[in-house]
Design a protein around this motif. Structure first.
Motif, short mmCIF file in Angstrom:
data_model
loop_
_atom_site.label_atom_id
_atom_site.label_comp_id
_atom_site.label_asym_id
_atom_site.label_seq_id
_atom_site.Cartn_x
_atom_site.Cartn_y
_atom_site.Cartn_z
N TRP A 102 2.92 4.32 -16.48
CA TRP A 102 3.73 5.41 -15.97
C TRP A 102 4.13 6.42 -17.04
O TRP A 102 4.58 7.51 -16.72
N ASN A 141 0.58 -3.39 -6.31
CA ASN A 141 -0.44 -2.37 -6.56
C ASN A 141 -0.02 -1.30 -7.56
O ASN A 141 -0.80 -0.41 -7.88
N LEU A 142 1.20 -1.38 -8.04
CA LEU A 142 1.70 -0.38 -8.98
C LEU A 142 1.17 -0.63 -10.39
O LEU A 142 1.03 -1.77 -10.82
N GLN A 144 2.80 1.95 -3.26
CA GLN A 144 1.94 2.51 -4.31
C GLN A 144 1.67 3.99 -4.07
O GLN A 144 1.73 4.81 -4.99
N ARG A 145 1.43 4.36 -2.82
CA ARG A 145 1.12 5.76 -2.55
C ARG A 145 2.33 6.66 -2.75
O ARG A 145 2.22 7.76 -3.28
N GLU A 163 0.82 -1.21 0.00
CA GLU A 163 0.00 0.00 0.00
C GLU A 163 0.85 1.26 0.00
O GLU A 163 0.64 2.18 -0.80
N ALA A 167 5.32 -4.58 -4.96
CA ALA A 167 5.01 -3.82 -6.17
C ALA A 167 3.65 -4.17 -6.76
O ALA A 167 3.28 -3.65 -7.82
N GLU A 176 3.06 6.66 -6.70
CA GLU A 176 2.02 7.00 -7.67
C GLU A 176 1.03 8.05 -7.21
O GLU A 176 0.18 8.47 -7.99
#
Length: 393
Positions: free
Chosen positions: A383, A377-378, A342-343, A339, A375, A346
């Protein structure tokens, strides 16, 4: 966020960055990140406002998917007539953190600053420099074991280069699992531990024998097994008030010869390698979200007297010192880090809300060490999309 390279190790998957980096048969691909924003799905917005997704405006008693993109054009729910207004759960008004959420640490996650894709606002501080895209990379490994081995190899290579250049290698450690990764180097041919100088980017103000001590963790994993001279292991002084401990530790650094610890043009120390962990609220070292230490620029080492994570008293190197290092590794592996990874990578946030976003080497390099679990949740394949990133939800 701009110009962040991505590299995978031992991973086979369909989602790849759009643009390849420099072509080489033996090198992994790299991609770039561009800045913009996107919005939440209608389902997400409804949930945030307490709506029952199964009964909005008398629609069919079915749960909406996580994203309307999962449905065909003819199956997408009609959303223009959603006007459900739940009974207020906040008799004293909507909380100021509405739109954010709590991280596992219990701290409030950052509130978005986005007003929509390309709409006004102040340029966000978390922007990796376009011209330094090669200096910012995300490395994804197939497993934690592979990532730990990759980290150990990374440190070994930096060590050999530094010793060849000036006869010394400076390594800055935090605590946690990365200590065991470095411990793998004990007994490795070509590692000259006698030239190593070991420091701590943060430390708890407890005796060295205490279970909370980063020194104790490093001693068990590495120091007691390698032939690093004890005078070259720079630990904090025990049994001092925390403010004095920070001042004394800064003094240890200042007394070192510049052939061991060079200075940059601003007079800041240049460490060869700095290894940082990532906390569940985005903290690095003992720089916690929205604390005064994040903004400090006039000290090398800072006291922390009321850490939100026990023990309460700590010392930490300041952001200017961290960002002056030649090489910085930000290590976050395992599902429990998914979590926050990801934050940080992103999500556009207020400066200081996620301290890890402020780790931006002034002239060195930053590498993220992730595994598949952290990784997961990425959305790396997006990108390069100015429509999708950086996200603001």
């Amino acid at each position: 966020m701009t110009a962040l390279a991505f590299v995978r190790f031992g991973v086979s998957c369909a989602a790849q960055p759009r643009k390849a980096g420099r072509k080489a048969a033996t090198k992994p691909q790299t991609g770039r990140v561009s800045a913009s924003g996107n919005g939440a799905s209608i389902a997400d917005l409804a949930r945030e406002n307490g709506a029952n997704l199964k009964t909005l405006n008398g629609t069919r008693s079915e749960s909406l998917p996580e994203s309307s993109e999962e449905l065909g054009q003819d199956q997408k729910p009609a959303v223009s007539r959603i006007n459900y207004i739940p009974k207020s759960r906040w008799p004293k008004g909507i909380p100021p953190v509405m739109g954010a959420h709590l991280m596992p640490s219990g701290e409030v996650a950052p509130i978005s600053t986005s007003k929509g894709a390309g709409v006004g606002g102040v340029p966000h501080k978390f922007m990796y420099p376009k011209e330094d895209k090669e200096n910012y990379q995300v490395l994804q490994f197939a497993s934690q074991a592979a990532g730990s081995q990759g980290l150990a190899t990374y440190v070994q290579q930096i060590s050999e280069a530094a010793i060849k250049e000036r006869g010394a290698f400076t390594l800055v450690l935090s605590g946690g699992s990365l200590l065991k990764a470095i411990g793998q180097l004990v007994g490795s041919p070509g590692v000259d531990f006698s030239k190593w100088h070991v420091f701590f980017v943060d430390e708890r103000n407890v005796p060295h024998s205490h279970s909370d001590s980063n020194y104790k963790g490093a001693d068990e994993a590495l120091l007691s097994k390698a032939n690093i001279p004890r005078e070259q292991v720079h630990a904090i002084r025990e049994n001092l008030p925390v403010a004095e401990a920070a001042t004394e530790y800064a003094g240890q650094l200042l007394r070192l010869d510049k052939t061991v610890l060079p200075r940059n043009a601003e007079g800041l120390p240049i460490f060869d390698a700095m290894l940082l962990g990532l906390g569940p609220d985005g903290h690095v070292a003992s720089l916690f979200p929205n604390r005064s230490q994040i903004a400090a620029t006039d000290s090398w080492v800072l006291p922390v007297e009321n850490s939100p994570k026990p023990p309460p008293e700590r010392i930490t190197m300041s952001l200017p010192v961290i960002n002056s290092a030649k090489e910085i590794a930000l290590v976050a592996m395992g599902e429990g880090k998914a979590e926050i990874v990801q934050r940080v990578l992103e999500v556009q946030s207020l400066p200081g809300a996620l301290p890890a976003q402020l780790v931006q080497p002034s002239s060195g390099s930053l590498k993220w060490f992730l595994d598949i679990a952290s990784a997961q949740n990425l959305a790396m394949h997006k990108w390069d999309s100015t429509k999708d990133f950086p996200r603001s939800t």
